[in-house]
Motif scaffolding. Sequence first.
Motif, PDB file in Angstrom:
ATOM      1  N   HIS A 265       0.614   0.641 -11.755  1.00  0.00           N
ATOM      2  CA  HIS A 265      -0.038   0.267 -13.009  1.00  0.00           C
ATOM      3  C   HIS A 265       0.524  -1.059 -13.492  1.00  0.00           C
ATOM      4  N   GLY A 266      -0.303  -1.859 -14.132  1.00  0.00           N
ATOM      5  CA  GLY A 266       0.125  -3.132 -14.699  1.00  0.00           C
ATOM      6  C   GLY A 266      -0.890  -4.214 -14.360  1.00  0.00           C
ATOM      7  N   GLN A 267      -0.432  -5.454 -14.344  1.00  0.00           N
ATOM      8  CA  GLN A 267      -1.288  -6.579 -13.945  1.00  0.00           C
ATOM      9  C   GLN A 267      -1.027  -6.815 -12.462  1.00  0.00           C
ATOM     10  N   VAL A 268      -1.742  -6.064 -11.620  1.00  0.00           N
ATOM     11  CA  VAL A 268      -1.461  -6.082 -10.185  1.00  0.00           C
ATOM     12  C   VAL A 268      -2.687  -6.418  -9.331  1.00  0.00           C
TER      13      VAL A 268
ATOM     14  N   ASN B  40      -7.162  -1.957  -4.137  1.00  0.00           N
ATOM     15  CA  ASN B  40      -7.489  -2.011  -5.561  1.00  0.00           C
ATOM     16  C   ASN B  40      -8.313  -0.801  -5.963  1.00  0.00           C
ATOM     17  N   LEU B  41      -8.052  -0.278  -7.148  1.00  0.00           N
ATOM     18  CA  LEU B  41      -8.860   0.785  -7.740  1.00  0.00           C
ATOM     19  C   LEU B  41      -9.679   0.181  -8.880  1.00  0.00           C
ATOM     20  N   GLU B  42     -10.778   0.807  -9.205  1.00  0.00           N
ATOM     21  CA  GLU B  42     -11.678   0.281 -10.235  1.00  0.00           C
ATOM     22  C   GLU B  42     -11.036   0.173 -11.611  1.00  0.00           C
ATOM     23  N   ASP B  43     -10.024   0.996 -11.867  1.00  0.00           N
ATOM     24  CA  ASP B  43      -9.397   0.992 -13.193  1.00  0.00           C
ATOM     25  C   ASP B  43      -8.270  -0.034 -13.332  1.00  0.00           C
ATOM     26  N   GLY B  44      -8.080  -0.896 -12.326  1.00  0.00           N
ATOM     27  CA  GLY B  44      -7.070  -1.943 -12.405  1.00  0.00           C
ATOM     28  C   GLY B  44      -5.759  -1.628 -11.714  1.00  0.00           C
ATOM     29  N   ARG B  45      -5.583  -0.387 -11.268  1.00  0.00           N
ATOM     30  CA  ARG B  45      -4.373  -0.024 -10.534  1.00  0.00           C
ATOM     31  C   ARG B  45      -4.510  -0.431  -9.065  1.00  0.00           C
ATOM     32  N   VAL B  46      -3.390  -0.436  -8.370  1.00  0.00           N
ATOM     33  CA  VAL B  46      -3.378  -0.567  -6.919  1.00  0.00           C
ATOM     34  C   VAL B  46      -2.832   0.737  -6.355  1.00  0.00           C
TER      35      VAL B  46
ATOM     36  N   ARG C  94      12.537   2.747   0.376  1.00  0.00           N
ATOM     37  CA  ARG C  94      12.793   1.312   0.203  1.00  0.00           C
ATOM     38  C   ARG C  94      11.536   0.604  -0.316  1.00  0.00           C
ATOM     39  N   LEU C  95      10.377   0.977   0.223  1.00  0.00           N
ATOM     40  CA  LEU C  95       9.132   0.388  -0.258  1.00  0.00           C
ATOM     41  C   LEU C  95       8.915   0.730  -1.728  1.00  0.00           C
ATOM     42  N   LEU C  96       9.137   1.979  -2.095  1.00  0.00           N
ATOM     43  CA  LEU C  96       8.985   2.399  -3.487  1.00  0.00           C
ATOM     44  C   LEU C  96       9.927   1.607  -4.391  1.00  0.00           C
ATOM     45  N   ASP C  97      11.161   1.413  -3.957  1.00  0.00           N
ATOM     46  CA  ASP C  97      12.111   0.601  -4.733  1.00  0.00           C
ATOM     47  C   ASP C  97      11.589  -0.825  -4.893  1.00  0.00           C
ATOM     48  N   ALA C  98      11.005  -1.381  -3.825  1.00  0.00           N
ATOM     49  CA  ALA C  98      10.462  -2.743  -3.891  1.00  0.00           C
ATOM     50  C   ALA C  98       9.307  -2.822  -4.879  1.00  0.00           C
ATOM     51  N   LEU C  99       8.441  -1.807  -4.882  1.00  0.00           N
ATOM     52  CA  LEU C  99       7.314  -1.793  -5.815  1.00  0.00           C
ATOM     53  C   LEU C  99       7.807  -1.794  -7.260  1.00  0.00           C
ATOM     54  N   ARG C 100       8.936  -1.167  -7.488  1.00  0.00           N
ATOM     55  CA  ARG C 100       9.492  -1.042  -8.847  1.00  0.00           C
ATOM     56  C   ARG C 100      10.487  -2.152  -9.191  1.00  0.00           C
ATOM     57  N   SER C 101      10.778  -3.045  -8.266  1.00  0.00           N
ATOM     58  CA  SER C 101      11.880  -3.999  -8.410  1.00  0.00           C
ATOM     59  C   SER C 101      11.652  -5.112  -9.417  1.00  0.00           C
ATOM     60  N   GLY C 102      10.399  -5.393  -9.752  1.00  0.00           N
ATOM     61  CA  GLY C 102      10.123  -6.545 -10.598  1.00  0.00           C
ATOM     62  C   GLY C 102       9.981  -7.831  -9.810  1.00  0.00           C
ATOM     63  N   ASN C 103      10.095  -7.757  -8.475  1.00  0.00           N
ATOM     64  CA  ASN C 103       9.967  -8.934  -7.625  1.00  0.00           C
ATOM     65  C   ASN C 103       8.554  -9.137  -7.094  1.00  0.00           C
TER      66      ASN C 103
ATOM     67  N   PRO D 264       4.444  -9.851  -7.126  1.00  0.00           N
ATOM     68  CA  PRO D 264       3.566 -10.714  -7.926  1.00  0.00           C
ATOM     69  C   PRO D 264       2.915  -9.920  -9.056  1.00  0.00           C
ATOM     70  N   GLY D 265       2.616 -10.594 -10.129  1.00  0.00           N
ATOM     71  CA  GLY D 265       2.003  -9.924 -11.273  1.00  0.00           C
ATOM     72  C   GLY D 265       3.051  -9.243 -12.120  1.00  0.00           C
ATOM     73  N   TRP D 266       2.641  -8.140 -12.716  1.00  0.00           N
ATOM     74  CA  TRP D 266       3.520  -7.413 -13.619  1.00  0.00           C
ATOM     75  C   TRP D 266       3.292  -5.926 -13.416  1.00  0.00           C
ATOM     76  N   VAL D 267       4.340  -5.220 -13.005  1.00  0.00           N
ATOM     77  CA  VAL D 267       4.267  -3.776 -12.766  1.00  0.00           C
ATOM     78  C   VAL D 267       4.794  -3.059 -13.997  1.00  0.00           C
ATOM     79  N   ASP D 268       3.937  -2.244 -14.595  1.00  0.00           N
ATOM     80  CA  ASP D 268       4.313  -1.457 -15.760  1.00  0.00           C
ATOM     81  C   ASP D 268       4.980  -0.160 -15.321  1.00  0.00           C
ATOM     82  N   THR D 269       4.334   0.556 -14.424  1.00  0.00           N
ATOM     83  CA  THR D 269       4.878   1.821 -13.947  1.00  0.00           C
ATOM     84  C   THR D 269       4.319   2.122 -12.566  1.00  0.00           C
ATOM     85  N   VAL D 270       5.041   2.946 -11.819  1.00  0.00           N
ATOM     86  CA  VAL D 270       4.600   3.399 -10.500  1.00  0.00           C
ATOM     87  C   VAL D 270       4.681   4.916 -10.490  1.00  0.00           C
ATOM     88  N   VAL D 271       3.557   5.550 -10.231  1.00  0.00           N
ATOM     89  CA  VAL D 271       3.495   7.007 -10.122  1.00  0.00           C
ATOM     90  C   VAL D 271       3.451   7.333  -8.634  1.00  0.00           C
TER      91      VAL D 271
END
Length: 94
Positions: free
Chosen positions: A14-17, A41-47, A60-69, A71-78
Amino acid sequence: MRDDDNARLTAWVHGQVQGVGFRWWTRRQALELGLSGYAGNLEDGRVEVVAEGPHADLARLLDALRSGNAPGWVDTVVERWSEPKGNHTGFVER
């Protein structure tokens, strides 16, 4: 689950992704880890990220998704963990 056991990770980011290179970045991270699956991409703006491989590499991939590194802006990862299906070759953008 042991770190070398194969698993399936489904992550909804979730976020600007969308439109910022996030899927390409995710694909690069996954390929470096030797994972298979996709980022789409999902229609609601999530990836949606679906990846399979060793549990430790998926973590490790999950940590990378949450790392803040990314592109864009990640609000949360479910996340959801499940048994691998083995139906992906390589890692693609959808």
